[in-house]
Design a protein around this motif. Structure first.
Motif, PDB file in Angstrom:
ATOM      1  N   ASN A   1      -1.501  15.073  -2.805  1.00  0.00           N
ATOM      2  CA  ASN A   1      -1.013  15.489  -1.482  1.00  0.00           C
ATOM      3  C   ASN A   1      -0.939  14.282  -0.544  1.00  0.00           C
ATOM      4  O   ASN A   1      -1.077  14.416   0.667  1.00  0.00           O
ATOM      5  N   VAL A   2      -0.729  13.101  -1.133  1.00  0.00           N
ATOM      6  CA  VAL A   2      -0.827  11.851  -0.373  1.00  0.00           C
ATOM      7  C   VAL A   2       0.184  11.784   0.764  1.00  0.00           C
ATOM      8  O   VAL A   2      -0.116  11.275   1.847  1.00  0.00           O
TER       9      VAL A   2
ATOM     10  N   LEU B   1       0.825  -1.210   0.000  1.00  0.00           N
ATOM     11  CA  LEU B   1       0.000   0.000   0.000  1.00  0.00           C
ATOM     12  C   LEU B   1       0.857   1.257   0.000  1.00  0.00           C
ATOM     13  O   LEU B   1       0.580   2.213  -0.738  1.00  0.00           O
ATOM     14  N   ILE B   2       1.911   1.264   0.833  1.00  0.00           N
ATOM     15  CA  ILE B   2       2.789   2.431   0.901  1.00  0.00           C
ATOM     16  C   ILE B   2       3.484   2.665  -0.439  1.00  0.00           C
ATOM     17  O   ILE B   2       3.561   3.797  -0.940  1.00  0.00           O
ATOM     18  N   ALA B   3       3.988   1.576  -1.050  1.00  0.00           N
ATOM     19  CA  ALA B   3       4.665   1.702  -2.346  1.00  0.00           C
ATOM     20  C   ALA B   3       3.693   2.164  -3.426  1.00  0.00           C
ATOM     21  O   ALA B   3       4.030   3.039  -4.250  1.00  0.00           O
ATOM     22  N   PHE B   4       2.481   1.611  -3.420  1.00  0.00           N
ATOM     23  CA  PHE B   4       1.485   1.965  -4.447  1.00  0.00           C
ATOM     24  C   PHE B   4       1.094   3.436  -4.349  1.00  0.00           C
ATOM     25  O   PHE B   4       1.130   4.173  -5.345  1.00  0.00           O
ATOM     26  N   PHE B   5       0.738   3.881  -3.149  1.00  0.00           N
ATOM     27  CA  PHE B   5       0.289   5.267  -3.002  1.00  0.00           C
ATOM     28  C   PHE B   5       1.445   6.256  -3.140  1.00  0.00           C
ATOM     29  O   PHE B   5       1.231   7.410  -3.512  1.00  0.00           O
TER      30      PHE B   5
ATOM     31  N   LEU C   1      -0.646   4.507   7.790  1.00  0.00           N
ATOM     32  CA  LEU C   1      -0.002   3.349   7.170  1.00  0.00           C
ATOM     33  C   LEU C   1       1.447   3.218   7.631  1.00  0.00           C
ATOM     34  O   LEU C   1       1.925   2.119   7.944  1.00  0.00           O
ATOM     35  N   ILE C   2       2.149   4.346   7.685  1.00  0.00           N
ATOM     36  CA  ILE C   2       3.547   4.330   8.108  1.00  0.00           C
ATOM     37  C   ILE C   2       3.663   3.912   9.572  1.00  0.00           C
ATOM     38  O   ILE C   2       4.520   3.100   9.942  1.00  0.00           O
ATOM     39  N   VAL C   3       2.778   4.452  10.423  1.00  0.00           N
ATOM     40  CA  VAL C   3       2.807   4.109  11.850  1.00  0.00           C
ATOM     41  C   VAL C   3       2.525   2.620  12.044  1.00  0.00           C
ATOM     42  O   VAL C   3       3.204   1.945  12.833  1.00  0.00           O
ATOM     43  N   LEU C   4       1.535   2.088  11.332  1.00  0.00           N
ATOM     44  CA  LEU C   4       1.231   0.648  11.436  1.00  0.00           C
ATOM     45  C   LEU C   4       2.414  -0.193  10.977  1.00  0.00           C
ATOM     46  O   LEU C   4       2.722  -1.233  11.576  1.00  0.00           O
TER      47      LEU C   4
END
Length: 365
Positions: free
Chosen positions: A51-52, A27-31, A61-64
């Motif tokens: 502005n993602v 998800l992080i890479a995609f967004f 997402l980063i915190v998780l």
């Protein structure tokens, strides 16, 4: 209480699982990829994906992912500790010597092996640092995630619109405004066009950074930004200043200035300047004229004239004033991210070292 403990165990197992790590990384890479191109794709921009990096859900997402990585790393520590706690011998060292243990230790060290002694067991390791590579990679990723969080929380991205001969310290972001502790003064903006085409070949802003009593000159063009106090300024676009851009028309022998987007009434006719550009290095104007007999529109070049019923118009001169549009970004976490990448690369290099472990049991003959 037993049921609560089971639920907690399931949540803990899921939070430290490889499955969650893969989902979050994907998800992080995609967004991140979408956020890179969203500024140039209208429907992505309308969804707010340009502005993602500064959105709350992306921070979540980063915190998780950080939580998942920390728990995963902690779960690996007992395995590593056990690996470096000699047990279950897989080799036997037979010797008649009384000092067999000392002799074996000296022999192993002479081969540049790391030696560990526990009870009657002796463990020898080749490249033991290899087993810590994964911790280095995890640590580097945590540094990168921390840098991303720093950039998302304390960084910003937006635009500045500065008319010529004016200054501004206000950055327009997607959701609010950011005021800089210094100002940018647009001394001059120039735009060049390709010959025989109405397409800009280059646009450039020159001016000053006004910081207290300092006046620091700068120049920026497309793909040539300038940086001041950690803030990056890119030449993004431009637009005509409708309050100062006009063409001079001679209408039935009378000189009139027609300003951009400001209708002009004269002799029962209404004139409207919709655009001002260049063709073959000459100014051209998109002109709309409303007459009692009807309407007319079209491009007219500098020096040309036209007869519209009882109206004769001649395009005598043009005065342009531009508003420069600068893309502005600040990412205080970028240096931290670079350090994280260096830690990951250094740790990855350790993977090329082959780890070996032997646990010896001494048997006297």
């Amino acid at each position: 209480m037993v049921q609560i403990n089971k639920v907690i165990d399931k949540i803990y197992s899921f939070l430290k699982s490889l499955t969650l790590a893969v989902i979050l990384l994907s998800l992080i890479a995609f967004f991140s990829a979408v956020g890179t191109i969203a500024g140039n794709v209208k429907f992505l921009k309308d969804l707010g994906l340009d502005n993602v990096y500064y959105s709350k859900w992306f921070l979540l997402l980063i915190v998780l992912f950080v939580v998942n990585l920390v728990l995963c790393t902690l779960s690996m520590i007992p395995v590593t500790i056990a690996l470096f706690s000699p047990s279950a011998p897989n080799k036997t060292y037979k010797s008649k010597k009384e000092n067999a243990k000392e002799h074996l230790i000296a022999l192993l060290k002479s081969k540049k092996l790391y030696v560990q002694e526990k009870d009657n067991l002796i463990a020898a390791y080749r490249y033991p640092v290899r087993k810590f590579a994964v911790y280095g990679i995890h640590f580097g990723i945590l540094i990168i995630a921390f840098g991303a969080l720093v950039g998302s929380i304390w960084g910003f991205r937006g635009i500045m619109e500065i008319p010529q001969d004016q200054s501004s310290s206000i950055i327009i972001t997607r959701n609010n405004y950011v005021s800089l502790p210094f100002a940018i003064y647009n001394k001059n903006f120039t735009v060049s066009f390709y010959k025989d085409k109405n397409i800009p070949s280059e646009y450039k802003t020159t001016g000053y950074i006004l910081d207290n009593n300092q006046k620091i000159p700068f120049t920026t063009t497309v793909n040539h930004p300038f940086v001041y106090k950690g803030v990056w300024f890119y030449q993004a676009s431009y637009q005509l200043n409708p309050h100062k851009s006009f063409i001079a028309l001679n209408i039935n022998g009378t000189d009139k200035n027609l300003y951009l987007h400001k209708p002009l009434l004269f002799d029962d006719a209404q004139f409207y300047l919709a655009n001002l550009s260049y063709y073959n290095s000459k100014p051209i104007a998109l002109l709309y004229v409303e007459l009692p007999q009807g309407s007319a529109s079209g491009w007219i070049k500098l020096g040309d004239s036209a007869n519209l019923g009882p109206i004769n118009i001649a395009f005598s001169s043009a005065e342009e004033s531009y508003i420069t549009v600068l893309s502005v970004a600040k990412d205080p976490g970028s240096t931290i991210v670079i350090l994280g990448f260096l830690a990951v690369i250094a740790s990855l290099l350790l993977i090329f070292f082959k780890f070996r472990r032997r646990v010896y049991r001494i048997k006297k003959l």
